[in-house]
Design a protein around this motif. Structure first.
Motif, PDB file in Angstrom:
ATOM      1  N   SER A  64      -1.866   2.897   4.428  1.00 50.83           N
ATOM      2  CA  SER A  64      -0.461   2.477   4.510  1.00 50.83           C
ATOM      3  C   SER A  64       0.106   2.556   5.919  1.00 50.83           C
ATOM      4  O   SER A  64       1.268   2.202   6.130  1.00 50.83           O
ATOM      5  CB  SER A  64       0.399   3.349   3.591  1.00 50.83           C
ATOM      6  OG  SER A  64      -0.070   3.271   2.279  1.00 50.83           O
ATOM      7  N   ALA A 106       5.540  -0.345   7.803  1.00 50.37           N
ATOM      8  CA  ALA A 106       5.286   0.888   7.052  1.00 50.37           C
ATOM      9  C   ALA A 106       6.575   1.693   6.989  1.00 50.37           C
ATOM     10  O   ALA A 106       7.245   1.876   8.010  1.00 50.37           O
ATOM     11  CB  ALA A 106       4.190   1.700   7.731  1.00 50.37           C
ATOM     12  N   ARG A 138       0.854  -1.194   0.000  1.00 57.33           N
ATOM     13  CA  ARG A 138       0.000   0.000   0.000  1.00 57.33           C
ATOM     14  C   ARG A 138       0.881   1.232   0.000  1.00 57.33           C
ATOM     15  O   ARG A 138       1.898   1.271   0.705  1.00 57.33           O
ATOM     16  CB  ARG A 138      -0.849   0.088   1.276  1.00 57.33           C
ATOM     17  CG  ARG A 138      -2.028  -0.847   1.356  1.00 57.33           C
ATOM     18  CD  ARG A 138      -1.747  -1.992   2.269  1.00 57.33           C
ATOM     19  NE  ARG A 138      -2.932  -2.753   2.651  1.00 57.33           N
ATOM     20  CZ  ARG A 138      -3.588  -3.585   1.852  1.00 57.33           C
ATOM     21  NH1 ARG A 138      -3.206  -3.747   0.605  1.00 57.33           N
ATOM     22  NH2 ARG A 138      -4.628  -4.262   2.299  1.00 57.33           N
ATOM     23  N   GLN A 141       1.040   1.511   9.562  1.00 55.94           N
ATOM     24  CA  GLN A 141       1.152   0.312  10.381  1.00 55.94           C
ATOM     25  C   GLN A 141       1.313   0.774  11.817  1.00 55.94           C
ATOM     26  O   GLN A 141       2.322   1.392  12.158  1.00 55.94           O
ATOM     27  CB  GLN A 141       2.328  -0.567   9.933  1.00 55.94           C
ATOM     28  CG  GLN A 141       2.620  -1.762  10.847  1.00 55.94           C
ATOM     29  CD  GLN A 141       1.448  -2.741  10.959  1.00 55.94           C
ATOM     30  OE1 GLN A 141       0.532  -2.737  10.147  1.00 55.94           O
ATOM     31  NE2 GLN A 141       1.460  -3.563  11.990  1.00 55.94           N
ATOM     32  N   GLY A 195       7.247  -1.760  13.678  1.00 57.83           N
ATOM     33  CA  GLY A 195       6.115  -1.804  12.759  1.00 57.83           C
ATOM     34  C   GLY A 195       6.134  -0.651  11.770  1.00 57.83           C
ATOM     35  O   GLY A 195       5.711  -0.788  10.636  1.00 57.83           O
ATOM     36  N   ARG A 196       6.611   0.510  12.218  1.00 61.15           N
ATOM     37  CA  ARG A 196       6.717   1.669  11.317  1.00 61.15           C
ATOM     38  C   ARG A 196       8.149   2.151  11.367  1.00 61.15           C
ATOM     39  O   ARG A 196       8.710   2.319  12.448  1.00 61.15           O
ATOM     40  CB  ARG A 196       5.745   2.769  11.738  1.00 61.15           C
ATOM     41  CG  ARG A 196       5.779   4.005  10.835  1.00 61.15           C
ATOM     42  CD  ARG A 196       4.512   4.868  10.969  1.00 61.15           C
ATOM     43  NE  ARG A 196       4.223   5.204  12.352  1.00 61.15           N
ATOM     44  CZ  ARG A 196       4.375   6.420  12.892  1.00 61.15           C
ATOM     45  NH1 ARG A 196       4.805   7.431  12.156  1.00 61.15           N
ATOM     46  NH2 ARG A 196       4.092   6.630  14.161  1.00 61.15           N
ATOM     47  N   PHE A 197       8.715   2.369  10.190  1.00 58.05           N
ATOM     48  CA  PHE A 197      10.140   2.627  10.059  1.00 58.05           C
ATOM     49  C   PHE A 197      10.287   4.002   9.413  1.00 58.05           C
ATOM     50  O   PHE A 197       9.992   4.173   8.226  1.00 58.05           O
ATOM     51  CB  PHE A 197      10.741   1.527   9.180  1.00 58.05           C
ATOM     52  CG  PHE A 197      12.234   1.391   9.249  1.00 58.05           C
ATOM     53  CD1 PHE A 197      12.961   1.880  10.321  1.00 58.05           C
ATOM     54  CD2 PHE A 197      12.915   0.727   8.237  1.00 58.05           C
ATOM     55  CE1 PHE A 197      14.343   1.728  10.380  1.00 58.05           C
ATOM     56  CE2 PHE A 197      14.289   0.567   8.284  1.00 58.05           C
ATOM     57  CZ  PHE A 197      15.004   1.072   9.357  1.00 58.05           C
ATOM     58  N   ARG A 202       4.380   3.968   3.019  1.00 62.65           N
ATOM     59  CA  ARG A 202       4.278   2.803   2.134  1.00 62.65           C
ATOM     60  C   ARG A 202       4.448   1.547   2.975  1.00 62.65           C
ATOM     61  O   ARG A 202       5.365   1.462   3.782  1.00 62.65           O
ATOM     62  CB  ARG A 202       5.361   2.870   1.052  1.00 62.65           C
ATOM     63  CG  ARG A 202       5.284   4.180   0.286  1.00 62.65           C
ATOM     64  CD  ARG A 202       6.272   4.284  -0.849  1.00 62.65           C
ATOM     65  NE  ARG A 202       6.150   5.617  -1.447  1.00 62.65           N
ATOM     66  CZ  ARG A 202       6.320   5.881  -2.735  1.00 62.65           C
ATOM     67  NH1 ARG A 202       6.651   4.914  -3.572  1.00 62.65           N
ATOM     68  NH2 ARG A 202       6.182   7.107  -3.193  1.00 62.65           N
ATOM     69  N   LYS A 203       3.585   0.605   2.757  1.00 58.73           N
ATOM     70  CA  LYS A 203       3.548  -0.563   3.646  1.00 58.73           C
ATOM     71  C   LYS A 203       3.629  -1.853   2.849  1.00 58.73           C
ATOM     72  O   LYS A 203       3.068  -1.950   1.762  1.00 58.73           O
ATOM     73  CB  LYS A 203       2.243  -0.524   4.448  1.00 58.73           C
ATOM     74  CG  LYS A 203       2.080  -1.634   5.456  1.00 58.73           C
ATOM     75  CD  LYS A 203       0.942  -1.356   6.443  1.00 58.73           C
ATOM     76  CE  LYS A 203      -0.428  -1.426   5.821  1.00 58.73           C
ATOM     77  NZ  LYS A 203      -1.508  -1.476   6.827  1.00 58.73           N
TER      78      LYS A 203
END
Lengths: 493, 493
Positions: free
Chosen positions: B428, A459, A92, B430, B412-414, A108-109
């Motif tokens: 998108s 993400a 996504r 997370q 989870g999110r970078f 962006r995931k």
């Protein structure tokens, strides 16, 4: 014959898997698929020896083993294709809106692999749900190294398949730790594998007790991990009155075949048949009885499963008000399971939890209901199931909507006018249902959606196009389907 | 002020939810979305009273509450739109191949709701992660009734929002059991809700101890159920050397804002800053200290959270070899949290697990590393996180790939060159990471993908087009995206 893995061997396997994870997860989707195709090729290359050894260990007929081997190779290649197609990544993209207040960053995931996965082979599928079976294929596709604990009942088969995987690992130049194969008769081996901090997920196919134990160990860890255990299902079949009026005998014959298929040793074996106690059900029951009497007992997979069948069958038949409807007329030889049908009334069934338990083998229980309302009551009393089946006319379905909804609510696969045995390998398959059928009804262990059991979303926020993984780059070099600003697309941005 | 729900009230709520489930799950996607839009409308209709009550209960400023209310309404309407769009259903169709051997049946799969969901409101988001927050919105979209246990710290706010939902339920003619609202200061209320057999999933945002307790109760049930608990995260920020050379001061100023935002009471608050111990880090540290000294203490959400901050902060600062770098120069008033920065060397940090724990409030710890290798070592010592951030140039990223991979693996999110605070509501996003950030890293609690937490796939085998749900009919009347024979398509068949 094989020694249980030592503590040191388990530690080494996990250390190697963890190191390999850092390399394997960076492989492109195509490289993973190539590896999986190579595994399939190496399994085929073992040749007939594999079938012979498996036949010795499992007593399964050669034709069945041959088709199971084909299925296993198909799983590897088709999940590999799915891996390449990239739908499972759930990519996504939401592009930045700098003048929003506050500014919306670029996000962006995609799914990334969890880490090393432990796979416990199944007794009843020495190929398709074991060493290089569905769980292993899904984990490889997701980007996870795999450690297989061989099923002790077919350890030599497992060893042969493991050698094929080792060859494939070497052939494509991967670190050996991508795949390890350990033996373990003692539960301590499984426990150590599940509890190791580098283990990030578990796949299991087998008994309720085994699966539940792994689930508990996994949840009691300092860092709990997901367990997908496919455990126990009696796969209820509801015979609706319109359909029974039309074809009670045909249905009975169809089900005689399904109940005795593979000596009843399928997780989707129809172990419970629910109908309204009338002349049509009597016809069904009589016809089924006739078929079962004629059916031959068959050699079961191994002594443990045979003994378990004998005990559980005897226990079920000895429950109060349970009648034995039919038993195969042929005396079973040692380790053979005798096809058996029993019956009971709905009120007795609903009050006796023993009758709700799986009797793994060629056994089915007919539950006689007063009317549709009681059939629905039975449905609400059932635990979660892999499958549930309606034998019904269109009118039956339309007339008995609340029964239909109730049955749908307890199962993962909902069959109309068919048998639950036979699990097609395709994306639309759901092999997983509410507990205790499996430990997580939100996933499947058959079909490429099973890959998602072993992956999690990450993400990326505010990364430049150059630094993003190929799957998420503007130009969409892999041409995968993505959702871009809420629109599904295969184009670049 | 509000009485804890009695055993009878809990039982009634679940009975009603179960009955309502059988009606609500059959609503069309559009009907669900209409209901969710109506909930948003009714929340808006409460007007300023809602903001006033929430401000009294949480001490949050009006502007923040106003924007949080907007966010909450956006969640309801945008998840409603996502529900209608139907991507989340993961509809798949594999048509029959009758002449295959054995014949391949028609198989069609889509997600269906799990059943009643218990939602535990969050202390720090009285609207967006509470009564009508993200979990509730996702559950409604999935087709699940919701029972909210109000957070005792903003029970009046919760009550007002609950009334709005009740109105929406009535307005669209749904059974009242679609939504229930219970109070409970005692943990017994939460326990009874999680353990009830009709409860099929749990959503929670809060402390590690609270979330882990719910997770354990849920897994100890006869039928374990999924729990999505968003718990504990210290959101590490890695300062890479190239970036630090360029902009140590700017980065420090950016982070002073993020650390003190909302008195540090965000689950994404950057609680850990890891850098190489050199002049640039000194510049960063000095600048950050200057900003923190100038920053004002702020009133915390409630007495419990204030006391917790005071204790945990004191405990962290009293650990051996932890230095206090800066504290707000303004004396905090009662219930105010004082912005604070501490520092420690990497070896000490890695050996002291207390320093890895979240200090919920405006606090951050700088970890000084000898070199990049030690930064990477710190990364491998960290537990799972909601977010991880790199402050880095493109060259930093390319040069230190294994550090980058290690950091990606725990979050989870970078985030690249940004701050973790600020969680965009979009597909998108997370919001969920490896344990203990959340209890299931495979799902998110922000963005429409969160709907999938509360749904499971069901495969329909051999159903006629007339009897299939609209989502799976040949003609695709809802025009949703589906995968048909492995090809993604919005057309009919």
């Amino acid at each position: 014959m094989f020694k249980d893995a030592s503590v040191a061997e388990i530690e080494l396997a996990l250390q190697d898997a963890w190191k390999a994870f850092h390399i394997y997860r960076k492989l492109s989707l195509k490289q993973r698929a190539d590896f999986m195709r190579m595994v399939a090729k190496e399994i085929e290359a073992i040749g007939d020896e594999l079938l012979q050894v498996a036949a010795e260990e499992t007593h399964l007929p050669e034709a069945r083993l041959r088709s199971e081997r084909t299925r296993t190779m198909f799983q590897l290649t088709s999940y590999g294709e799915a891996c390449e197609r990239g739908d499972w990544l759930e990519a996504r993209i939401d592009t930045a809106i700098p003048d929003k207040n506050p500014p919306k960053p670029d996000l962006r995931k995609m799914l990334v692999p969890l880490g090393p996965v432990i796979v416990f082979g199944a007794a009843n599928f020495p190929f398709a749900y074991s060493t290089a079976g569905g769980d292993t294929a899904c984990a490889f596709a997701a980007g996870c190294p795999v450690i297989v604990k061989a099923h002790p009942a077919h350890a030599r088969t497992s060893e042969l398949v493991a050698q094929a995987i080792h060859k494939a690992v070497k052939a494509v130049g991967l670190p050996a730790g991508v795949f390890s194969h350990l033996h373990g008769v003692s539960f301590e081996v499984g426990k150590a594998l599940v509890e190791h901090p580098y283990t990030k997920a578990v796949g299991f196919t087998g008994s309720f007790n085994g699966g539940k134990q792994l689930f508990d160990w996994a949840n009691q860890r300092k860092q709990p991990i997901p367990v997908f255990a496919e455990m126990s299902s009696i796969n209820p079949v509801f015979l609706l009155p319109g359909k029974m009026k039309q074809s009670a005998s045909e249905t009975a014959k169809l089900y005689a075949g399904s109940i005795t298929l593979g000596v009843g040793q399928f997780c989707t074996n129809p172990g419970l048949i629910i109908g309204i106690d009338n002349d049509d059900l009597q016809t069904f029951s009589d016809t089924l009885a006739g078929e079962i009497v004629k059916a031959s007992p068959g050699m079961m997979l191994n002594t443990g499963i045979f003994k378990n069948y004998v005990e559980r069958r005897a226990n079920a038949l000895s429950q109060e008000e349970v009648a034995t409807v039919a038993v195969s007329a042929t005396d079973p030889q040692l380790e053979e399971g005798a096809p058996t049908i029993a019956s009971v009334t709905a009120p007795v069934f609903m009050q006796n939890p023993i009758l709700h338990q799986e009797v793994f083998g060629p056994y089915s229980l007919i539950v006689k209901c007063r009317d549709i309302a009681e059939m629905q009551e039975v449905a609400t009393h059932l635990e979660g199931q892999l499958t549930a089946t309606l034998m019904a006319t269109e009118e039956d379905i339309l007339q008995h909507e609340s029964l239909v909804e109730e049955v749908k609510n307890i199962c993962g696969r909902f069959i109309l006018n068919g048998v639950p045995t036979g699990v097609e390998v395709c994306l639309s398959m759901q092999h997983g249902g509410p507990f205790p059928a499996t430990t997580d009804s939100r996933f499947t262990s058959v079909g490429a959606d099973g890959i998602k059991r072993f992956a999690r979303p990450v993400a990326f926020q505010n990364w430049s196009n150059e630094l993003l993984p190929a799957e998420l780059k503007n130009e969409n070099p892999l041409q995968i389907w993505r959702v871009v600003n809420n629109e599904r697309s295969r184009s670049g941005i």
